[in-house]
Design an enzyme around this catalytic site. Structure first.
Site, mmCIF file in Angstrom:
data_model
loop_
_atom_site.group_PDB
_atom_site.id
_atom_site.type_symbol
_atom_site.label_atom_id
_atom_site.label_comp_id
_atom_site.label_asym_id
_atom_site.label_seq_id
_atom_site.Cartn_x
_atom_site.Cartn_y
_atom_site.Cartn_z
ATOM 1 N N ASN A 217 -10.799 -15.039 22.723
ATOM 2 C CA ASN A 217 -9.642 -14.803 21.875
ATOM 3 C C ASN A 217 -8.379 -14.943 22.707
ATOM 4 O O ASN A 217 -8.412 -15.039 23.918
ATOM 5 C CB ASN A 217 -9.739 -13.427 21.200
ATOM 6 C CG ASN A 217 -10.083 -12.324 22.181
ATOM 7 O OD1 ASN A 217 -10.936 -12.497 23.046
ATOM 8 N ND2 ASN A 217 -9.421 -11.208 22.059
ATOM 9 N N CYS A 218 -7.268 -14.961 22.019
ATOM 10 C CA CYS A 218 -5.974 -15.157 22.661
ATOM 11 C C CYS A 218 -5.584 -13.862 23.350
ATOM 12 O O CYS A 218 -5.211 -12.908 22.691
ATOM 13 C CB CYS A 218 -4.951 -15.488 21.578
ATOM 14 S SG CYS A 218 -3.364 -15.948 22.190
ATOM 15 N N ILE A 219 -5.710 -13.798 24.684
ATOM 16 C CA ILE A 219 -5.489 -12.508 25.325
ATOM 17 C C ILE A 219 -4.442 -12.516 26.427
ATOM 18 O O ILE A 219 -3.681 -13.389 26.569
ATOM 19 C CB ILE A 219 -6.808 -11.871 25.798
ATOM 20 C CG1 ILE A 219 -6.854 -11.604 27.310
ATOM 21 C CG2 ILE A 219 -8.003 -12.669 25.429
ATOM 22 C CD1 ILE A 219 -7.939 -10.652 27.687
ATOM 23 N N MET B 11 -5.604 -14.274 16.555
ATOM 24 C CA MET B 11 -4.579 -15.178 17.071
ATOM 25 C C MET B 11 -3.249 -14.910 16.364
ATOM 26 O O MET B 11 -2.204 -14.793 17.006
ATOM 27 C CB MET B 11 -5.026 -16.617 16.804
ATOM 28 C CG MET B 11 -4.268 -17.652 17.562
ATOM 29 S SD MET B 11 -5.005 -17.879 19.153
ATOM 30 C CE MET B 11 -6.341 -18.998 18.707
#
Lengths: 110, 123, 100
Positions: free
Chosen positions: A108-110, B32
């Site tokens: 995921n976007c972390i 996101m």
């Protein structure tokens, strides 16, 4: 790929993340850090502990924003910044710290 | 520089959790969006309500328990999480069967909810 | 004949078609999203219960557990099987059909 820690041979992915979370113990984190010339101190452990707890609960790595906020709460606001986290984990708190904590590579976007 | 306009997103999840990858892709995309601090509401309907079933153990079929990630939404200040009453009832699910508290709304309220958002994403 | 159904009863008509056609004395195994049909208290439970009086209806335990339904009450007459039970069914019946 494998990582050998105290005579145990552990499976990792090509980037060095453990294949099995249950293989993790503190010696694994120390061995991974030593390979990067990092000696883990209590500040590192605090971050790794948080990552492990968060992952156990949500099956996800926390985004940096969540991580910094949590660290600020526990260790004081001066430590709750991404600059502080990058000083501890120069390759990035997300990727490097997750790896030391035994988590899979964050997708995921972390 | 002008601040980009913030749109109100509604995430609509309609698929059962493990029969396809669609539900998991929905959560990934949702995380996101919230990482970019967009205001998001989430609604589960049809087989999507099965994603909220508590005590899932997909390790038994070699899959990840991605539904455990839904309760983390509160950390991102996503609190508007809904499930459609009719979908729950048809599947015999009660609120205490769910892994987190959600707002249960009927179909008519859901239609109004869709009207109140700028962008509806369907997964 | 052993009929295999892996679709949710609420998204597709697969289970309806299967139960309409399947002959008395045959067996139906619900797996993957098909297991949702075997749980008591849903909108399709009545149809399953009627079918279970005429044929053997089973649900795969591993798929129930994956979906949080390990302790769910099943429709009367519907039975749990594990992977071994699945294999035994496949051996016991001469032919196997997968409904898509």
């Amino acid at each position: 790929m494998t990582l050998t820690v105290e005579g145990r041979v552990l499976e990792t992915d090509p980037e060095g993340y453990l294949r099995r979370l249950e293989d993790w113990d503190e010696d694994v984190a120390r061995a991974m850090a030593r390979a990067d010339d990092i000696e883990l101190d209590e500040n590192h452990w605090e971050v790794l502990q948080f990552l492990k707890e968060y992952y156990e609960q949500y099956q996800l790595a926390p985004p940096v924003r969540v991580l910094t906020r949590a660290i600020a709460k526990r260790l004081g606001r001066d430590k709750g910044s991404s600059r502080y986290l990058y000083r501890l984990f120069p390759d990035g708190p997300a990727k490097q710290a997750c790896r030391y904590a035994g988590l899979p590579k964050p997708t995921n976007c972390i | 520089m002008a601040t980009p306009a913030r749109k109100r997103f509604l995430w609509m999840s309609r698929r059962a959790p493990h029969g396809s990858v669609q539900a998991q892709e929905g959560l990934d995309a949702l995380l996101m969006a919230v990482a970019f601090e967009q205001p998001v509401s989430v609604v589960f309907l049809d087989d999507g309500v099965y994603q909220l079933k508590r005590d899932q153990d997909p390790a038994r079929i070699g899959r990840k328990n991605f539904c455990a990630g839904f309760p983390s939404l509160g950390i991102y200040d996503v609190h508007d999480i809904y499930a459609e009453r009719e979908s729950l009832a048809l599947r015999g699910l009660r609120e205490e069967d769910l892994l987190m508290p959600v707002r249960v709304v009927d179909s008519a309220a859901l239609g109004a909810l869709m009207e109140a958002h700028d962008v509806v994403m369907s997964f | 004949m052993l009929h295999l159904v892996n679709r949710s009863p609420f998204e597709e008509r697969t289970i309806d078609a299967c139960l309409r056609v399947a002959a008395p004395g045959s067996a139906v195994l619900l797996y993957e999203d098909g297991v949702y049909a075997g749980v008591r208290g849903t909108g399709v439970a009545g149809r399953l219960e009627a079918a279970a009086r005429e044929m053997r209806v089973c649900v795969l335990e591993e798929d129930l557990a994956a979906r949080g339904l390990q302790d769910a009450a099943l429709v009367p007459g519907v039975h749990r099987v594990d992977y071994d039970g699945f294999v035994e069914l496949a051996i016991e019946y001469d032919s196997v059909t997968t409904w898509r």
